[in-house]
Write a protein that holds these residues in place. Structure first.
Motif, PDB file in Angstrom:
ATOM      1  N   ALA A  49       0.812  -1.234   0.000  1.00 41.67           N
ATOM      2  CA  ALA A  49       0.000   0.000   0.000  1.00 41.67           C
ATOM      3  C   ALA A  49       0.836   1.269   0.000  1.00 41.67           C
ATOM      4  N   ALA A  50       2.130   1.173  -0.303  1.00 43.03           N
ATOM      5  CA  ALA A  50       2.972   2.374  -0.303  1.00 43.03           C
ATOM      6  C   ALA A  50       2.567   3.332  -1.419  1.00 43.03           C
ATOM      7  N   PHE A  51       2.402   2.806  -2.623  1.00 40.46           N
ATOM      8  CA  PHE A  51       1.997   3.656  -3.753  1.00 40.46           C
ATOM      9  C   PHE A  51       0.637   4.283  -3.464  1.00 40.46           C
ATOM     10  N   THR A  52      -0.292   3.495  -2.949  1.00 41.80           N
ATOM     11  CA  THR A  52      -1.626   3.994  -2.633  1.00 41.80           C
ATOM     12  C   THR A  52      -1.557   5.122  -1.609  1.00 41.80           C
ATOM     13  N   SER A  53      -0.700   4.967  -0.612  1.00 41.10           N
ATOM     14  CA  SER A  53      -0.572   5.997   0.428  1.00 41.10           C
ATOM     15  C   SER A  53      -0.063   7.310  -0.160  1.00 41.10           C
ATOM     16  N   TYR A  54       0.923   7.243  -1.037  1.00 43.88           N
ATOM     17  CA  TYR A  54       1.425   8.452  -1.690  1.00 43.88           C
ATOM     18  C   TYR A  54       0.333   9.102  -2.531  1.00 43.88           C
ATOM     19  N   ALA A  55      -0.405   8.296  -3.292  1.00 43.60           N
ATOM     20  CA  ALA A  55      -1.463   8.839  -4.146  1.00 43.60           C
ATOM     21  C   ALA A  55      -2.588   9.459  -3.320  1.00 43.60           C
ATOM     22  N   LYS A  56      -2.998   8.781  -2.225  1.00 40.93           N
ATOM     23  CA  LYS A  56      -4.049   9.311  -1.352  1.00 40.93           C
ATOM     24  C   LYS A  56      -3.646  10.653  -0.749  1.00 40.93           C
ATOM     25  N   ALA A  57      -2.364  10.796  -0.420  1.00 35.44           N
ATOM     26  CA  ALA A  57      -1.871  12.022   0.209  1.00 35.44           C
ATOM     27  C   ALA A  57      -1.647  13.143  -0.798  1.00 35.44           C
ATOM     28  N   GLY A  58      -1.888  12.877  -2.071  1.00 36.29           N
ATOM     29  CA  GLY A  58      -1.700  13.889  -3.096  1.00 36.29           C
ATOM     30  C   GLY A  58      -0.260  14.114  -3.486  1.00 36.29           C
ATOM     31  N   LEU A  59       0.614  13.156  -3.168  1.00 37.95           N
ATOM     32  CA  LEU A  59       2.040  13.309  -3.442  1.00 37.95           C
ATOM     33  C   LEU A  59       2.435  12.828  -4.837  1.00 37.95           C
ATOM     34  N   ILE A  60       1.463  12.278  -5.565  1.00 36.38           N
ATOM     35  CA  ILE A  60       1.685  11.921  -6.969  1.00 36.38           C
ATOM     36  C   ILE A  60       0.706  12.776  -7.771  1.00 36.38           C
ATOM     37  N   PRO A  61       1.148  13.926  -8.271  1.00 33.85           N
ATOM     38  CA  PRO A  61       0.225  14.919  -8.844  1.00 33.85           C
ATOM     39  C   PRO A  61      -0.678  14.381  -9.941  1.00 33.85           C
ATOM     40  N   THR A  62      -0.187  13.431 -10.726  1.00 39.42           N
ATOM     41  CA  THR A  62      -0.986  12.925 -11.854  1.00 39.42           C
ATOM     42  C   THR A  62      -1.956  11.834 -11.428  1.00 39.42           C
ATOM     43  N   MET A  63      -1.926  11.414 -10.164  1.00 36.47           N
ATOM     44  CA  MET A  63      -2.761  10.300  -9.692  1.00 36.47           C
ATOM     45  C   MET A  63      -3.762  10.783  -8.651  1.00 36.47           C
ATOM     46  N   LYS A  64      -4.964  11.065  -9.072  1.00 31.88           N
ATOM     47  CA  LYS A  64      -6.039  11.400  -8.142  1.00 31.88           C
ATOM     48  C   LYS A  64      -6.923  10.166  -8.014  1.00 31.88           C
ATOM     49  N   ILE A  65      -6.901   9.557  -6.815  1.00 27.85           N
ATOM     50  CA  ILE A  65      -7.629   8.308  -6.631  1.00 27.85           C
ATOM     51  C   ILE A  65      -8.708   8.474  -5.577  1.00 27.85           C
ATOM     52  N   GLN A  66      -9.706   7.630  -5.645  1.00 28.63           N
ATOM     53  CA  GLN A  66     -10.782   7.649  -4.665  1.00 28.63           C
ATOM     54  C   GLN A  66     -11.003   6.241  -4.127  1.00 28.63           C
ATOM     55  N   LYS A  67     -11.390   6.179  -2.860  1.00 26.72           N
ATOM     56  CA  LYS A  67     -11.603   4.894  -2.206  1.00 26.72           C
ATOM     57  C   LYS A  67     -12.971   4.342  -2.563  1.00 26.72           C
ATOM     58  N   ILE A  68     -12.983   3.085  -3.016  1.00 28.19           N
ATOM     59  CA  ILE A  68     -14.237   2.391  -3.288  1.00 28.19           C
ATOM     60  C   ILE A  68     -14.620   1.543  -2.073  1.00 28.19           C
TER      61      ILE A  68
END
Length: 221
Positions: A49-68
């Protein structure tokens, strides 16, 4: 860069952040494909879940994700689907990915080491539900090969990550299956704070062994 269909694309690393930066760059490349193409989704098995954590925190600008739900995230464009496996639903997630392979352009399995960590409690002696390492290796072999079978049929690259191991000064892949079945092996590290340095260990077409990906290290303010 990734090889399609014939074997694993194996990314080995010793710096988790360098791995995340490279994977973010690879996903962005695949997300740039035509949105009208139904064969463009990226399926990501994120075991730690490391990549997911970075994306959730907005630290990957091109990856805006939402929790299902607790085990599933997706991007706003629906082109990236992230699965967070647990022991209970790992089989269900694998089946879902295989059934949806016709919609996919890339599958990521991150990582071999985190897969073993998922089952760590069942490897500890004196546990009632203990399994041995041989059984776990067989499960890993089965899952990787069944996914590879389907990615090969659809001519889709399958990216697998693994923590690096050294034999003397030589970088080697710790998993025997990856060593045997990989068509593309490569190592990533951060260079000069901004760039990613890629060392190609095996590739069917690339002649050069080292190249630089400029300005691919994720930055935030």
């Amino acid at each position: 860069m990734l090889d399609k269909g014939r074997g694993f694309n194996t990314l080995i690393f010793d710096d988790t952040y360098a791995k995340i930066c490279l994977i973010a760059s690879i996903i962005s490349e695949f997300q740039c494909k035509d949105d009208n193409d139904n064969h463009h989704k990226v399926f990501y098995l994120d075991f730690d879940a490391a990549f997911t954590s970075y994306a959730k925190a907005g630290l990957i600008p091109t990856m805006k994700i939402q929790k299902i739900n607790d085990h599933y995230y997706q991007s706003e464009s629906n082109s990236l689907k992230i699965f967070l496996p647990s022991q209970d639903i790992f089989g269900i997630i694998t089946t879902d990915i295989i059934k949806s392979m016709s919609e996919c352009s890339l599958v990521i399995f991150d990582s071999i080491n985190s897969f073993y960590n998922l089952y760590y409690d069942r490897l500890v002696p004196n546990q009632n539900n203990r399994i041995n390492i041989g059984s776990l290796n067989q499960l890993l072999y089965f899952v990787l090969m069944i996914i590879l079978k389907h990615t090969s049929e659809y001519n889709i690259p399958f990216l697998v990550t693994s923590m690096i191991r050294y034999r003397g000064k030589e970088r080697v892949i710790s998993n025997r299956l990856l060593s045997m079945k990989s068509s593309f092996n490569f190592y990533v590290k951060i260079r000069n704070l901004d760039d990613l340095s890629i060392t190609v260990l095996r590739h069917p077409k690339l002649d050069h062994k080292n190249f630089i990906m400029k300005d691919k290290v994720l930055k935030w303010t």
